[in-house]
Design an enzyme around this catalytic site. Sequence first.
Site, short mmCIF file in Angstrom:
data_model
loop_
_atom_site.label_atom_id
_atom_site.label_comp_id
_atom_site.label_asym_id
_atom_site.label_seq_id
_atom_site.Cartn_x
_atom_site.Cartn_y
_atom_site.Cartn_z
N GLY A 11 0.83 -1.20 0.00
CA GLY A 11 0.00 0.00 0.00
C GLY A 11 0.86 1.24 0.00
N TYR A 15 2.18 9.64 3.52
CA TYR A 15 3.34 9.72 4.41
C TYR A 15 4.37 8.63 4.15
CZ TYR A 15 0.35 12.94 6.95
OH TYR A 15 -0.47 14.00 7.30
N GLY A 16 4.09 7.75 3.24
CA GLY A 16 5.03 6.69 2.93
C GLY A 16 4.35 5.53 2.25
N VAL A 18 4.01 0.87 2.29
CA VAL A 18 4.21 -0.41 2.97
C VAL A 18 4.55 -1.46 1.92
CG1 VAL A 18 3.18 -2.19 4.43
CG2 VAL A 18 2.59 0.22 4.80
N LYS A 33 7.06 -0.65 6.78
CA LYS A 33 6.51 0.68 6.49
C LYS A 33 7.68 1.64 6.30
CE LYS A 33 2.86 2.34 8.57
NZ LYS A 33 1.94 2.93 9.57
N ASP A 126 -7.82 6.41 14.01
CA ASP A 126 -7.96 6.10 12.57
C ASP A 126 -8.47 4.67 12.38
OD1 ASP A 126 -7.94 6.62 9.89
OD2 ASP A 126 -5.79 6.23 9.63
#
Length: 570
Positions: A11, A15-16, A18, A33, A126
């Site tokens: 994914g 912000y980054g 995985v 991650k 979240d």
Amino acid sequence: MEKYENLGLVGEGSYGMVVKCRNKDTGRIVAIKKFLESDDDKMVKKIAMREIKLLKQLRHENLVNLLEVCKKKKRWYLVFEFVDHTILDDLELFPNGLDYQVVQKYLFQIINGIGFCHSHNIIHRDIKPENILVSQSGVVKLCDFGFARTLAAPGEVYTDYVATRWYRAPELLVGDVKYGKAVDVWAIGCLVTEMFMGEPLFPGDSDIDQLYHIMMCLGNLIPRHQELFYKNPVFAGVRLPEIKEREPLERRYPKLSEVVIDLAKKCLHIDPDKRPFCSELLHHDFFQMDGFAERFSQELQLKVQKDARNISLSKKSQNRKKEKEKDDSLGEERKTLVVQDTNADPKIKDCKLFKIKGSKIDGEKAEKGNRASNASCLHDSRTSHIKIVPSTSLKDCSNVSVDHTRNPGVAIPPLMHNLSAVAPGINSGMGTATLPIQSYRVDEKTKKCSIPFVKPNRHSPSGIYNINVTTLVSSEKSLFRASKKRREYSRTDVHLPELNYNHLPELRALEGTARNSRLTKKESKILSESRIPSLAAIDLHTPSITLHQVSGPPLSDDSGADLPQMEHQH
């Protein structure tokens, strides 16, 4: 990070990303991650450090396990246990909703994991289907704690919060900076109906649209939230929607049971202060009916143990695979060495084989010697055809434990296979073929190709060697038949090569006796012509015969072959 092999992207976010990776040492599959360069973006750095800090202190069966943290080239890398299935995947597979028992098990674990975080004063902020992992055994694990944080102290406000809109509580939408654990409980209420019905409860396109969906189902906001809405500059010039007719949950989802609707309503209470805690939700009738909570708690422990065993077995399997690959590589290396050794120089190869065989027991050497003695080779030339009878090694003959009287077949040491040495090596007085004897250790590597001309049948008076007379006679006939001319020579002109008896002292003494006998006869009688006697008539059954007794009157050759004559120039 070099010990991890990248298996593909799982994914990607703002912000980054995985990625799925494999540990090269253990073979374990992990999820890594990878944040953006945190040194250049303060927000990314803050999120990364927050998640690292929280996950280091959170260890629970329903929370994803953080395995390792490292930083490389301004990037933070978080290594998690890999779980490739989420509740979002289930909802995509079953768009009409999940089974009742499945939802019941999922919700029990979700509430259990969130309750553990709340007990440590940590809120996730979240909660959504794609952040809820499900293992192969059915164990639920919450992940993505990038927006999680500890509860604010009294008077402290929350900032920089951006979560998925569909699961945001009303206090978050209006911009309240004093919120708490109730925001996670609201998200749980959204999941209840979505897992049962397969569709999101409040799919708003914007924050104001999200508020509209909430108010259509649950009614107007509490006065405090309405005040915050109008004070929020984000909503400047915008008014809250007026709801003329509500659509409550029971009307919207008439197929849902009363207990499910009641659970959802409690979680989705418009006033956050009236929402229950997670511990209270676990005692709701939805989980207590038919003893589900107690029964599933035991089942959950078995599932967790099963996952642990699967991880252990996976590691062992990978280790066995690596060991097998290592053994296979070693086998290939051995095969390569064998091929190289067979292509090497024959002398070097035989020498290596000799060193290896030298360390084995005498029984193996004797067995190999017997197999080698069964082979024979045929030497062809223009003047002679000699059948070579292989012999055993000198080492076998020099063994003092061998009884030569009872074992007359013990072989003589290997002889040089230079046929030109036969003629000068034949002594009419001695009746033996004397050839230069080489060192046994040197000839060992070529002992399979040695050319002995005689085969012992009876040992000499010294008790060491014997000559097979029959073999010698056949060899003499073959040699003499090739010569057509007779040449005269004097017996005094014959010079025999001296044997090098470095390791046979008894034969050297015997040679001196034979020379003295020959010199005595030389003084009394000089022969102008000498024939090499045929030994066919010698009595082979007289064990006490000596070498000087073989010399005497020439014996008649049955084949009538003439002896070769040689002229010697001095």
